[in-house]
Design an enzyme around this catalytic site. Structure first.
Site, PDB file in Angstrom:
ATOM      1  N   SER A 132       0.850  -1.193   0.000  1.00 34.36           N
ATOM      2  CA  SER A 132       0.000   0.000   0.000  1.00 34.36           C
ATOM      3  C   SER A 132       0.881   1.236   0.000  1.00 34.36           C
ATOM      4  O   SER A 132       1.999   1.220   0.514  1.00 34.36           O
ATOM      5  CB  SER A 132      -0.858  -0.014   1.268  1.00 34.36           C
ATOM      6  OG  SER A 132      -1.421   1.260   1.495  1.00 34.36           O
ATOM      7  N   TYR A 148      -1.760  -0.630  10.013  1.00 31.13           N
ATOM      8  CA  TYR A 148      -1.912  -1.132   8.638  1.00 31.13           C
ATOM      9  C   TYR A 148      -0.680  -0.764   7.809  1.00 31.13           C
ATOM     10  O   TYR A 148      -0.108  -1.601   7.113  1.00 31.13           O
ATOM     11  CB  TYR A 148      -3.181  -0.529   8.030  1.00 31.13           C
ATOM     12  CG  TYR A 148      -3.369  -0.806   6.559  1.00 31.13           C
ATOM     13  CD1 TYR A 148      -3.795  -2.058   6.104  1.00 31.13           C
ATOM     14  CD2 TYR A 148      -3.130   0.197   5.612  1.00 31.13           C
ATOM     15  CE1 TYR A 148      -3.971  -2.296   4.749  1.00 31.13           C
ATOM     16  CE2 TYR A 148      -3.315  -0.043   4.255  1.00 31.13           C
ATOM     17  CZ  TYR A 148      -3.735  -1.292   3.826  1.00 31.13           C
ATOM     18  OH  TYR A 148      -3.903  -1.540   2.494  1.00 31.13           O
TER      19      TYR A 148
HETATM   20  N1  LIG Z   1      -8.588  -0.687  -2.015  1.00 30.63           N
HETATM   21  C1  LIG Z   1      -7.585   0.127  -1.842  1.00 30.63           C
HETATM   22  O1  LIG Z   1      -7.715   1.358  -1.992  1.00 30.63           O
HETATM   23  C2  LIG Z   1      -6.234  -0.400  -1.474  1.00 30.63           C
HETATM   24  C3  LIG Z   1      -5.179   0.514  -1.353  1.00 30.63           C
HETATM   25  C4  LIG Z   1      -3.924   0.044  -1.022  1.00 30.63           C
HETATM   26  C5  LIG Z   1      -3.705  -1.306  -0.854  1.00 30.63           C
HETATM   27  N2  LIG Z   1      -4.747  -2.180  -0.961  1.00 30.63           N
HETATM   28  C6  LIG Z   1      -4.465  -3.605  -0.749  1.00 30.63           C
HETATM   29  O2  LIG Z   1      -5.005  -4.348  -1.822  1.00 30.63           O
HETATM   30  C7  LIG Z   1      -5.373  -5.661  -1.360  1.00 30.63           C
HETATM   31  C8  LIG Z   1      -6.825  -5.944  -1.750  1.00 30.63           C
HETATM   32  O3  LIG Z   1      -7.618  -4.958  -1.128  1.00 30.63           O
HETATM   33  P1  LIG Z   1      -9.188  -4.746  -1.397  1.00 30.63           P
HETATM   34  O4  LIG Z   1      -9.400  -3.284  -1.353  1.00 30.63           O
HETATM   35  O5  LIG Z   1      -9.637  -5.557  -2.539  1.00 30.63           O
HETATM   36  O6  LIG Z   1      -9.749  -5.342  -0.010  1.00 30.63           O
HETATM   37  P2  LIG Z   1     -11.121  -6.055   0.394  1.00 30.63           P
HETATM   38  O7  LIG Z   1     -12.185  -5.764  -0.595  1.00 30.63           O
HETATM   39  O8  LIG Z   1     -11.342  -5.716   1.825  1.00 30.63           O
HETATM   40  O9  LIG Z   1     -10.725  -7.613   0.269  1.00 30.63           O
HETATM   41  C9  LIG Z   1      -9.807  -8.168   1.142  1.00 30.63           C
HETATM   42  C10 LIG Z   1      -9.622  -9.632   0.810  1.00 30.63           C
HETATM   43  O10 LIG Z   1      -8.707 -10.194   1.769  1.00 30.63           O
HETATM   44  C11 LIG Z   1      -9.267 -11.400   2.269  1.00 30.63           C
HETATM   45  N3  LIG Z   1      -8.837 -11.702   3.636  1.00 30.63           N
HETATM   46  C12 LIG Z   1      -8.855 -10.871   4.708  1.00 30.63           C
HETATM   47  N4  LIG Z   1      -8.450 -11.531   5.809  1.00 30.63           N
HETATM   48  C13 LIG Z   1      -8.158 -12.803   5.424  1.00 30.63           C
HETATM   49  C14 LIG Z   1      -7.695 -13.959   6.101  1.00 30.63           C
HETATM   50  N5  LIG Z   1      -7.461 -13.967   7.427  1.00 30.63           N
HETATM   51  N6  LIG Z   1      -7.504 -15.096   5.394  1.00 30.63           N
HETATM   52  C15 LIG Z   1      -7.754 -15.123   4.060  1.00 30.63           C
HETATM   53  N7  LIG Z   1      -8.190 -14.060   3.358  1.00 30.63           N
HETATM   54  C16 LIG Z   1      -8.398 -12.914   4.037  1.00 30.63           C
HETATM   55  C17 LIG Z   1     -10.779 -11.165   2.216  1.00 30.63           C
HETATM   56  O11 LIG Z   1     -11.434 -12.405   2.139  1.00 30.63           O
HETATM   57  P3  LIG Z   1     -12.387 -13.054   3.268  1.00 30.63           P
HETATM   58  O12 LIG Z   1     -12.943 -11.951   4.109  1.00 30.63           O
HETATM   59  O13 LIG Z   1     -13.390 -13.776   2.435  1.00 30.63           O
HETATM   60  O14 LIG Z   1     -11.489 -13.989   4.016  1.00 30.63           O
HETATM   61  C18 LIG Z   1     -10.923 -10.407   0.896  1.00 30.63           C
HETATM   62  O15 LIG Z   1     -11.005 -11.313  -0.175  1.00 30.63           O
HETATM   63  C19 LIG Z   1      -5.141  -5.655   0.159  1.00 30.63           C
HETATM   64  O16 LIG Z   1      -3.910  -6.230   0.468  1.00 30.63           O
HETATM   65  C20 LIG Z   1      -5.127  -4.175   0.493  1.00 30.63           C
HETATM   66  O17 LIG Z   1      -4.387  -3.916   1.671  1.00 30.63           O
HETATM   67  C21 LIG Z   1      -5.993  -1.756  -1.275  1.00 30.63           C
END
Ligand SMILES: NC(=O)c1ccc[n+]([C@@H]2O[C@H](COP(=O)([O-])OP(=O)(O)OC[C@H]3O[C@@H](n4cnc5c(N)ncnc54)[C@H](OP(=O)(O)O)[C@@H]3O)[C@@H](O)[C@H]2O)c1
Length: 229
Positions: A132, A148
């Site tokens: 991130s 985070y």
């Molecule tokens: N969206 C943004 O603006 C943004 C910005 C910077 C970085 N990121 C990074 O991009 C990645 C994807 O983010 P997103 O925005 O798509 O997030 P999201 O919609 O909240 O999805 C998070 C995913 O992680 C899985 N997860 C969480 N805890 C878990 C566990 N204990 N075991 C297995 N799976 C787990 C969740 O699945 P379940 O709940 O089904 O287990 C879900 O599929 C993350 O690493 C996030 O930090 C996102």
């Protein structure tokens, strides 16, 4: 056809990346805790995608290893699953730290240790760690996102060090430090914000980078962001 493992595939960026890779004909192992969401993804992807309900904080990785073993080798691992905590430092408990480091750092690290033989067995494997901008040195920082950002910073340093350790083994390791993407996580981090990038568009970029990024980069932490935040 590549063999690709992707975590956090039940929703958001991980789901869109997994779907895109499967639709391009690659064999995808899609991991998250939500079995229902993974089965729906399996049905939508049609044939090339296999769901594996698994909690990344679990130390028992036998199910993931068994899947890799049945393939023989793994061409790419996308450590995309992430957990967001929005809390000031002085309120952050030991349990909070354990959970956030468990999902964002120890889980991916453990998975990579377990999968090493299968990555080595691939002609040229690629590990893509999803970081991130919060964990990118010198970037803008935001109150409440300390734990985070620290966990993503740790993942970024792991990337740089592991690329060095594995460069003779034919395994490249990169980290993409993402900026704002429209998902549930963004809504929790920055309520009301409209991100300039959709989850589907980021999924398209991640699929391309997973397949081709290691031709051009190794051991790099790359900012992928068009806005602050
Ligand atoms: N969206 C943004 O603006 C943004 C910005 C910077 C970085 N990121 C990074 O991009 C990645 C994807 O983010 P997103 O925005 O798509 O997030 P999201 O919609 O909240 O999805 C998070 C995913 O992680 C899985 N997860 C969480 N805890 C878990 C566990 N204990 N075991 C297995 N799976 C787990 C969740 O699945 P379940 O709940 O089904 O287990 C879900 O599929 C993350 O690493 C996030 O930090 C996102």
């Amino acid at each position: 056809m590549k063999n690709i493992i992707i975590t956090g595939a039940s929703r958001g960026i991980g789901r869109d990346t997994a779907l895109q890779l499967a639709k391009e004909g690659h064999r995808v192992l899609a991991i998250s805790r939500n079995e229902g969401a993974l089965r729906a993804l399996e049905a939508e992807a049609g044939g090339q995608l296999q769901a594996l309900p698994f909690d990344l904080t679990s130390t028992d990785c036998r199910a993931v290893v068994a899947a890799a073993d049945s393939w023989g080798h793994v061409d790419a691992v996308v450590n995309n699953a992430g957990y967001l905590l929005n809390k000031p430092f002085h309120e952050t408990t030991g349990a909070d730290w354990e959970k956030i480091m468990g999902v964002n750092f120890y889980g991916p690290a453990r998975l990579l240790q377990m999968l090493r033989p299968y990555l080595q067995a691939a002609p040229r494997a690629h590990v893509v760690n999803i970081g991130s901008m919060g964990g990118y040195q010198g970037s803008s920082k935001f109150p409440g996102l300390l734990a985070y950002s620290v966990s993503k910073g740790a993942l970024a340093v792991l990337t740089e060090c592991l690329a060095e350790e594995w460069k003779q083994e034919g395994v490249a390791v990169n980290c993409l430090a993402l900026g704002a993407v429209q998902t549930e996580m963004l809504a929790a981090a920055f309520p009301g914000m409209q991100a300039p990038v959709s989850s589907e568009d980021m999924g398209g970029f991640l699929s391309y980078f997973t397949l081709h990024g290691h031709q051009f980069f190794n051991g790099k932490v790359l900012p992928v962001s068009v806005s602050t935040p």
